[in-house]
Design a protein around this motif. Structure first.
Motif, PDB file in Angstrom:
ATOM      1  N   SER A 192      43.614 -10.098  11.920  1.00 27.12           N
ATOM      2  CA  SER A 192      42.034 -10.162  12.429  1.00 27.12           C
ATOM      3  C   SER A 192      41.865  -9.899  11.134  1.00 27.12           C
ATOM      4  O   SER A 192      40.528 -10.004  10.698  1.00 27.12           O
ATOM      5  N   LEU A 193      42.672  -9.144  10.244  1.00 26.73           N
ATOM      6  CA  LEU A 193      42.060  -8.915   8.821  1.00 26.73           C
ATOM      7  C   LEU A 193      42.137 -10.657   8.081  1.00 26.73           C
ATOM      8  O   LEU A 193      40.974 -10.748   7.130  1.00 26.73           O
ATOM      9  N   VAL A 194      42.871 -11.005   8.181  1.00 32.19           N
ATOM     10  CA  VAL A 194      42.756 -12.744   7.606  1.00 32.19           C
ATOM     11  C   VAL A 194      42.432 -13.425   8.066  1.00 32.19           C
ATOM     12  O   VAL A 194      41.335 -13.608   7.431  1.00 32.19           O
ATOM     13  N   GLN A 195      41.869 -12.890   9.575  1.00 36.56           N
ATOM     14  CA  GLN A 195      40.836 -14.048  10.094  1.00 36.56           C
ATOM     15  C   GLN A 195      39.059 -13.974   9.739  1.00 36.56           C
ATOM     16  O   GLN A 195      38.373 -14.579   9.324  1.00 36.56           O
ATOM     17  N   LEU A 196      38.595 -12.281   9.319  1.00 38.90           N
ATOM     18  CA  LEU A 196      37.253 -11.853   9.218  1.00 38.90           C
ATOM     19  C   LEU A 196      37.529 -12.693   7.204  1.00 38.90           C
ATOM     20  O   LEU A 196      36.669 -12.465   7.007  1.00 38.90           O
ATOM     21  N   ALA A 197      38.666 -12.203   6.572  1.00 32.48           N
ATOM     22  CA  ALA A 197      38.594 -12.802   5.297  1.00 32.48           C
ATOM     23  C   ALA A 197      37.727 -13.748   4.773  1.00 32.48           C
ATOM     24  O   ALA A 197      37.608 -14.674   4.033  1.00 32.48           O
ATOM     25  N   ASP A 249      52.595 -24.146  10.785  1.00 27.78           N
ATOM     26  CA  ASP A 249      53.367 -22.836  10.159  1.00 27.78           C
ATOM     27  C   ASP A 249      52.870 -21.307  10.463  1.00 27.78           C
ATOM     28  O   ASP A 249      53.639 -20.633  10.035  1.00 27.78           O
ATOM     29  N   GLY A 250      51.401 -21.398  11.379  1.00 25.26           N
ATOM     30  CA  GLY A 250      51.782 -19.407  11.259  1.00 25.26           C
ATOM     31  C   GLY A 250      50.393 -19.781  10.717  1.00 25.26           C
ATOM     32  O   GLY A 250      49.782 -19.256  11.669  1.00 25.26           O
ATOM     33  N   GLU A 251      50.112 -20.870   9.755  1.00 24.83           N
ATOM     34  CA  GLU A 251      48.894 -19.528   9.297  1.00 24.83           C
ATOM     35  C   GLU A 251      47.353 -20.083  10.175  1.00 24.83           C
ATOM     36  O   GLU A 251      47.499 -20.978  10.392  1.00 24.83           O
ATOM     37  N   LEU A 252      46.160 -19.415   9.766  1.00 20.98           N
ATOM     38  CA  LEU A 252      45.292 -19.070  10.427  1.00 20.98           C
ATOM     39  C   LEU A 252      44.237 -19.524   9.907  1.00 20.98           C
ATOM     40  O   LEU A 252      44.342 -20.500   8.349  1.00 20.98           O
ATOM     41  N   VAL A 295      27.261 -17.928  16.263  1.00 23.40           N
ATOM     42  CA  VAL A 295      27.601 -19.256  15.497  1.00 23.40           C
ATOM     43  C   VAL A 295      28.737 -19.081  16.043  1.00 23.40           C
ATOM     44  O   VAL A 295      29.321 -18.123  16.622  1.00 23.40           O
ATOM     45  N   GLY A 296      28.677 -20.933  17.424  1.00 20.47           N
ATOM     46  CA  GLY A 296      29.865 -20.492  17.234  1.00 20.47           C
ATOM     47  C   GLY A 296      31.358 -20.878  16.453  1.00 20.47           C
ATOM     48  O   GLY A 296      31.621 -21.738  15.665  1.00 20.47           O
ATOM     49  N   VAL A 297      32.787 -20.201  16.951  1.00 20.84           N
ATOM     50  CA  VAL A 297      33.416 -20.674  16.007  1.00 20.84           C
ATOM     51  C   VAL A 297      34.961 -21.207  16.829  1.00 20.84           C
ATOM     52  O   VAL A 297      35.001 -20.858  18.409  1.00 20.84           O
ATOM     53  N   ARG A 298      35.567 -22.297  15.971  1.00 22.04           N
ATOM     54  CA  ARG A 298      37.085 -22.797  16.817  1.00 22.04           C
ATOM     55  C   ARG A 298      38.147 -21.937  15.746  1.00 22.04           C
ATOM     56  O   ARG A 298      37.713 -22.654  14.416  1.00 22.04           O
ATOM     57  N   PHE A 299      39.261 -21.205  16.954  1.00 21.26           N
ATOM     58  CA  PHE A 299      39.899 -20.976  15.870  1.00 21.26           C
ATOM     59  C   PHE A 299      41.073 -21.392  16.343  1.00 21.26           C
ATOM     60  O   PHE A 299      41.528 -21.594  18.051  1.00 21.26           O
ATOM     61  N   THR A 300      42.416 -21.960  15.500  1.00 22.42           N
ATOM     62  CA  THR A 300      43.345 -21.873  15.986  1.00 22.42           C
ATOM     63  C   THR A 300      44.182 -22.091  14.489  1.00 22.42           C
ATOM     64  O   THR A 300      44.255 -21.197  13.510  1.00 22.42           O
ATOM     65  N   ARG A 301      45.711 -22.339  14.471  1.00 21.70           N
ATOM     66  CA  ARG A 301      46.569 -21.994  13.204  1.00 21.70           C
ATOM     67  C   ARG A 301      46.954 -23.291  13.302  1.00 21.70           C
ATOM     68  O   ARG A 301      47.634 -24.591  13.791  1.00 21.70           O
ATOM     69  N   PHE A 302      47.545 -23.393  11.667  1.00 20.48           N
ATOM     70  CA  PHE A 302      48.401 -24.931  11.710  1.00 20.48           C
ATOM     71  C   PHE A 302      49.560 -24.764  12.036  1.00 20.48           C
ATOM     72  O   PHE A 302      50.328 -23.469  12.320  1.00 20.48           O
ATOM     73  N   ILE A 355      24.870 -12.319   9.835  1.00 20.72           N
ATOM     74  CA  ILE A 355      25.580 -11.296  10.310  1.00 20.72           C
ATOM     75  C   ILE A 355      27.752 -11.235  10.507  1.00 20.72           C
ATOM     76  O   ILE A 355      26.835 -12.046  11.352  1.00 20.72           O
ATOM     77  N   ILE A 356      28.343 -11.045   9.867  1.00 24.34           N
ATOM     78  CA  ILE A 356      29.755 -11.119  10.380  1.00 24.34           C
ATOM     79  C   ILE A 356      30.203 -10.286  10.801  1.00 24.34           C
ATOM     80  O   ILE A 356      30.307  -8.760  10.159  1.00 24.34           O
ATOM     81  N   VAL A 357      30.985 -10.466  12.737  1.00 21.03           N
ATOM     82  CA  VAL A 357      31.414  -8.913  12.831  1.00 21.03           C
ATOM     83  C   VAL A 357      33.307  -9.378  13.100  1.00 21.03           C
ATOM     84  O   VAL A 357      32.853 -10.304  13.798  1.00 21.03           O
ATOM     85  N   GLY A 358      33.598  -7.703  12.306  1.00 21.24           N
ATOM     86  CA  GLY A 358      34.917  -8.308  12.376  1.00 21.24           C
ATOM     87  C   GLY A 358      35.459  -6.931  12.390  1.00 21.24           C
ATOM     88  O   GLY A 358      35.098  -6.203  11.460  1.00 21.24           O
ATOM     89  N   SER A 359      36.173  -6.455  13.603  1.00 14.78           N
ATOM     90  CA  SER A 359      37.257  -5.582  13.521  1.00 14.78           C
ATOM     91  C   SER A 359      38.304  -5.881  12.992  1.00 14.78           C
ATOM     92  O   SER A 359      38.959  -6.549  13.524  1.00 14.78           O
ATOM     93  N   VAL A 360      39.290  -4.574  12.040  1.00 15.34           N
ATOM     94  CA  VAL A 360      40.374  -5.095  11.797  1.00 15.34           C
ATOM     95  C   VAL A 360      40.760  -4.140  12.504  1.00 15.34           C
ATOM     96  O   VAL A 360      41.654  -2.834  12.515  1.00 15.34           O
ATOM     97  N   VAL A 361      42.059  -5.069  13.249  1.00 18.62           N
ATOM     98  CA  VAL A 361      43.445  -4.309  14.593  1.00 18.62           C
ATOM     99  C   VAL A 361      44.149  -4.084  14.267  1.00 18.62           C
ATOM    100  O   VAL A 361      44.867  -4.370  14.804  1.00 18.62           O
ATOM    101  N   ASP A 362      44.244  -5.713  13.819  1.00 22.99           N
ATOM    102  CA  ASP A 362      45.417  -6.469  13.106  1.00 22.99           C
ATOM    103  C   ASP A 362      45.878  -7.032  12.132  1.00 22.99           C
ATOM    104  O   ASP A 362      45.081  -7.127  11.299  1.00 22.99           O
ATOM    105  N   ASN A 363      46.453  -7.520  11.586  1.00 21.75           N
ATOM    106  CA  ASN A 363      47.183  -8.057  10.458  1.00 21.75           C
ATOM    107  C   ASN A 363      45.923  -9.714  10.071  1.00 21.75           C
ATOM    108  O   ASN A 363      45.460 -10.358   9.982  1.00 21.75           O
TER     109      ASN A 363
END
Ligand code: R5P
Length: 284
Positions: A59-64, A34-37, A25-32, A49-57
């Protein structure tokens, strides 16, 4: 069935999708401002199947956020590297059990969780859904085989990693052992002297995580002092924080190898095949 992934797990997720012959699935990632993901997923399936390593804060928020975007009860979550898993107990009063907090966030909205060589399998009980850990020790062993070393000694840096070293060593029926380590601070590790015959031998130090590289840098120096012919390091999760890779290479180590649970230049082993095998069984 489709695969979707966060920004830090794109290579592994692509290998997984190819292995399973299903679309990404293609995903567009950006920020508001104010910095919010923010993210917006392309066409989703009700079985993702959702795949995401928690390598930093982030990536955790992005996965959630991604789990929430997928919004189907049939989703499966693959967390190849689960950051925060090492804080799996309340070591001192007032501390969080961070692994539990992260598992509670990530386990909501999926039917099953898969991790890869999680620091301690006890952490799996914190997920509110069935969770399973798989090991890429075999893949690490197969990579070591390609190095063509003459009867290498597979060495765990501590007794906690001995079972992992045994698993890696079983691939080539190589010798395995462990060192004794004392952690002096967050950055410094001391190896207690131990009688290991490494004279003129190739040694491969294996561990689940290389973080600061302190453990392996100390071990490498000691092994060369003991007459080791050459020393390699292989791990599952190359956290490699604070210049760990260059720190290790400056010890004279021959090579540092990790898997793609954290995507690095030295990710020469993929966890995708093992993950795919596990998820294919699921499909039957
Ligand atoms: C610890 O329990 C882990 O298995 C690793 O040995 C540790 O995370 C390595 O840390 P570092 O690279 O900072 O010495």
């Amino acid at each position: 069935m489709r695969v979707i992934c966060t920004e830090k797990s794109q290579i592994l997720a692509t290998s997984l999708a190819r292995n399973l012959s299903i679309p990404l699935v293609g995903v567009r990632f950006t920020r508001f401002p104010d910095g919010e993901l923010y993210l917006a997923a392309g066409e989703l399936d009700d079985d993702t199947i959702i795949v995401g390593s928690v390598v930093d804060n982030d990536s955790l928020v992005q996965l959630a956020l991604m789990i929430d975007a997928c919004d189907s009860s049939k989703n499966r979550l693959v967390v190849p590297y689960m950051g925060y898993a090492r804080q799996d107990k309340r070591f001192r009063p007032g501390e969080p059990i961070s692994a539990r907090a992260v598992a509670a966030v990530l386990g909501r909205g999926v039917e099953r969780v898969l991790t890869v060589n999680i620091h301690d399998r006890e952490v799996l009980k914190y997920f509110p859904v069935p969770a399973q850990d798989i090991s890429v020790a075999n893949e690490i062993g197969e990579y070591i085989r390609t190095l063509g070393l003459d009867s290498p000694l597979i060495l765990a840096p501590d007794d906690g990693a001995l079972a992992f070293a045994r698993e890696v060593a079983s691939v080539g029926r190589w010798d395995f052992d462990h060192l004794e380590k004392t952690r002096l601070s967050g950055l410094e590790v001391k190896m207690a002297p131990k009688e290991i015959c490494t004279d003129s031998r190739s040694v491969v130090i294996v561990d689940d995580i290389i973080s600061t590289g302190g453990t392996i840098a100390t071990a490498t120096g000691m092994l060369y002092e003991q007459g080791a012919k050459d020393v390699y390091a292989a791990c599952v999760h190359g956290v490699l924080t604070g210049g760990a890779y260059t720190r290790l290479m400056s010890t004279g180590i021959r090579d540092v190898i990790c898997s793609d649970t954290i995507e690095r230049g030295c990710s020469r082993i993929t966890a995708a095949d093992r993950i795919a095998a596990e998820l294919s069984d699921d499909r039957c």
